[in-house]
Design a protein around this motif. Structure first.
Motif, PDB file in Angstrom:
ATOM      1  N   LEU A 248     -20.819 -36.944  13.076  1.00 38.98           N
ATOM      2  CA  LEU A 248     -19.424 -36.956  12.639  1.00 38.98           C
ATOM      3  C   LEU A 248     -18.905 -35.529  12.592  1.00 38.98           C
ATOM      4  CD1 LEU A 248     -17.993 -39.135   9.778  1.00 38.98           C
ATOM      5  CD2 LEU A 248     -17.502 -36.683   9.807  1.00 38.98           C
ATOM      6  N   LEU A 249     -17.713 -35.316  13.123  1.00 43.39           N
ATOM      7  CA  LEU A 249     -17.094 -33.997  13.141  1.00 43.39           C
ATOM      8  C   LEU A 249     -15.679 -34.090  12.571  1.00 43.39           C
ATOM      9  CD1 LEU A 249     -17.990 -32.875  16.785  1.00 43.39           C
ATOM     10  CD2 LEU A 249     -19.043 -32.004  14.686  1.00 43.39           C
ATOM     11  N   ILE A 250     -15.352 -33.196  11.661  1.00 44.24           N
ATOM     12  CA  ILE A 250     -13.977 -33.084  11.171  1.00 44.24           C
ATOM     13  C   ILE A 250     -13.552 -31.631  11.270  1.00 44.24           C
ATOM     14  CG2 ILE A 250     -12.364 -33.574   9.311  1.00 44.24           C
ATOM     15  CD1 ILE A 250     -14.408 -35.427   8.086  1.00 44.24           C
ATOM     16  N   PRO A 251     -12.565 -31.320  12.102  1.00 41.05           N
ATOM     17  CA  PRO A 251     -12.110 -29.930  12.228  1.00 41.05           C
ATOM     18  C   PRO A 251     -11.462 -29.423  10.938  1.00 41.05           C
ATOM     19  CG  PRO A 251     -11.385 -31.274  14.093  1.00 41.05           C
ATOM     20  CD  PRO A 251     -11.899 -32.217  13.055  1.00 41.05           C
ATOM     21  N   THR A 252     -11.473 -28.140  10.774  1.00 39.08           N
ATOM     22  CA  THR A 252     -10.866 -27.511   9.609  1.00 39.08           C
ATOM     23  C   THR A 252      -9.394 -27.903   9.477  1.00 39.08           C
ATOM     24  OG1 THR A 252     -12.353 -25.624   9.794  1.00 39.08           O
ATOM     25  CG2 THR A 252     -10.340 -25.299   8.504  1.00 39.08           C
ATOM     26  N   GLY A 253      -9.008 -28.297   8.272  1.00 38.31           N
ATOM     27  CA  GLY A 253      -7.623 -28.628   7.996  1.00 38.31           C
ATOM     28  C   GLY A 253      -7.183 -30.001   8.451  1.00 38.31           C
ATOM     29  N   LYS A 254      -8.104 -30.813   8.945  1.00 38.77           N
ATOM     30  CA  LYS A 254      -7.766 -32.153   9.425  1.00 38.77           C
ATOM     31  C   LYS A 254      -8.189 -33.216   8.422  1.00 38.77           C
ATOM     32  CE  LYS A 254      -6.106 -30.765  13.384  1.00 38.77           C
ATOM     33  NZ  LYS A 254      -4.657 -30.911  13.699  1.00 38.77           N
ATOM     34  N   MET A 255      -7.597 -34.395   8.557  1.00 36.88           N
ATOM     35  CA  MET A 255      -7.946 -35.540   7.731  1.00 36.88           C
ATOM     36  C   MET A 255      -8.585 -36.609   8.600  1.00 36.88           C
ATOM     37  SD  MET A 255      -4.869 -36.068   4.996  1.00 36.88           S
ATOM     38  CE  MET A 255      -4.254 -34.696   3.992  1.00 36.88           C
ATOM     39  N   ALA A 256      -9.660 -37.207   8.088  1.00 33.48           N
ATOM     40  CA  ALA A 256     -10.348 -38.267   8.815  1.00 33.48           C
ATOM     41  C   ALA A 256     -10.566 -39.455   7.894  1.00 33.48           C
ATOM     42  CB  ALA A 256     -11.689 -37.772   9.362  1.00 33.48           C
ATOM     43  N   GLY A 257     -10.547 -40.646   8.478  1.00 32.53           N
ATOM     44  CA  GLY A 257     -10.852 -41.858   7.735  1.00 32.53           C
ATOM     45  C   GLY A 257     -12.259 -42.328   8.047  1.00 32.53           C
ATOM     46  N   LEU A 258     -12.946 -42.833   7.045  1.00 27.80           N
ATOM     47  CA  LEU A 258     -14.261 -43.453   7.218  1.00 27.80           C
ATOM     48  C   LEU A 258     -14.121 -44.892   6.746  1.00 27.80           C
ATOM     49  CD1 LEU A 258     -17.312 -43.102   7.886  1.00 27.80           C
ATOM     50  CD2 LEU A 258     -17.644 -42.585   5.452  1.00 27.80           C
ATOM     51  N   ILE A 259     -14.092 -45.820   7.691  1.00 28.88           N
ATOM     52  CA  ILE A 259     -13.749 -47.204   7.402  1.00 28.88           C
ATOM     53  C   ILE A 259     -14.975 -48.097   7.550  1.00 28.88           C
ATOM     54  CG2 ILE A 259     -12.197 -49.114   7.948  1.00 28.88           C
ATOM     55  CD1 ILE A 259     -10.794 -46.540   6.994  1.00 28.88           C
TER      56      ILE A 259
END
Length: 221
Positions: free
Chosen positions: A23-34
């Motif tokens: 799993l990758l989330i870039p700096t300043g981004k929002m991600a959902g984990l569903i």
């Protein structure tokens, strides 16, 4: 990348719960984990926070491997999370609950950080002197989010932030979370479905039986 999870396995009491998580989330981004209840959302969040040991793989934050670091190190790295069950101390006031992370982690500007949180959610300031047990479930969720924001200046993990919350307060929570985008925070929102987070996140990850896959916006759960 801000949060980079690679080939992660997590077991609890010898039972494999998470398998090969990437799993990758870039700096300043929002991600959902569903994912449905029992799919592994909370286990993954607790592993990221260092509250569960990792069997295999790595968790990196801003290029630093934090896989084996103790849980308190996350606060030093400005990582925090909002647990599903809020975990407020009933006998303490709202303000005292909010400042607990600052006291525990010796955050010097905790009072200034509290003022910032109150500017985001003025309604919390209005009942700052009330005991946590006097608040509704939705109000407690707002306080739990505010408390997490005291140390969580880089990465914040939200575990079922909308669960059990009345529609009007769920809408308010969505608004506050949306405002965090302007603060440069990296955010992971774990939910059973994307009813509330679909319009907030930049990317969505699906978790099922302890395995994660990325889905494009518009994909069906």
């Amino acid at each position: 990348m801000s949060l980079d999870i690679s080939d992660l396995d997590v077991s609890i009491e010898g039972i494999g719960i998470l398998k090969g998580i990437n799993l990758l989330i870039p700096t300043g981004k929002m991600a959902g984990l569903i994912g449905h209840n029992g799919a592994g959302k909370t286990t993954l969040i607790r592993a990221i926070m260092g509250l569960l040991p990792v069997s295999k793989g790595t968790i990196s934050f801003k290029g630093e491997d934090i896989t084996r670091q103790p849980s308190h190190r996350r606060a030093n790295l400005r990582i925090s999370y909002m647990p599903e069950d809020r975990r407020l101390i009933p006998e303490l006031s709202v303000t005292e609950n909010m400042l607990m992370p600052a006291w525990a982690n010796k955050i010097r500007d905790g009072e200034e950080r509290l003022k910032w949180v109150y500017s985001l959610m003025p309604e919390i300031a209005d009942f700052g002197e009330r005991k946590a047990l006097q608040l509704s479930g939705g109000q407690q969720k707002l306080v739990a989010l505010g408390r997490a924001l005291i140390p969580g200046r880089e990465l914040i993990l939200l575990d079922e932030p909308f669960e059990g919350v009345a529609p009007v307060l769920a809408k308010r929570l969505s608004s506050v979370i949306a405002d965090l985008r302007g603060e440069g925070l990296t955010v992971l929102i774990a939910e059973s479905d994307d009813t509330h987070s679909a319009d907030l996140v930049d990317s969505t990850w699906r978790i099922e039986r302890g395995a994660v896959s990325q889905s494009r916006k518009g994909d069906e759960p």
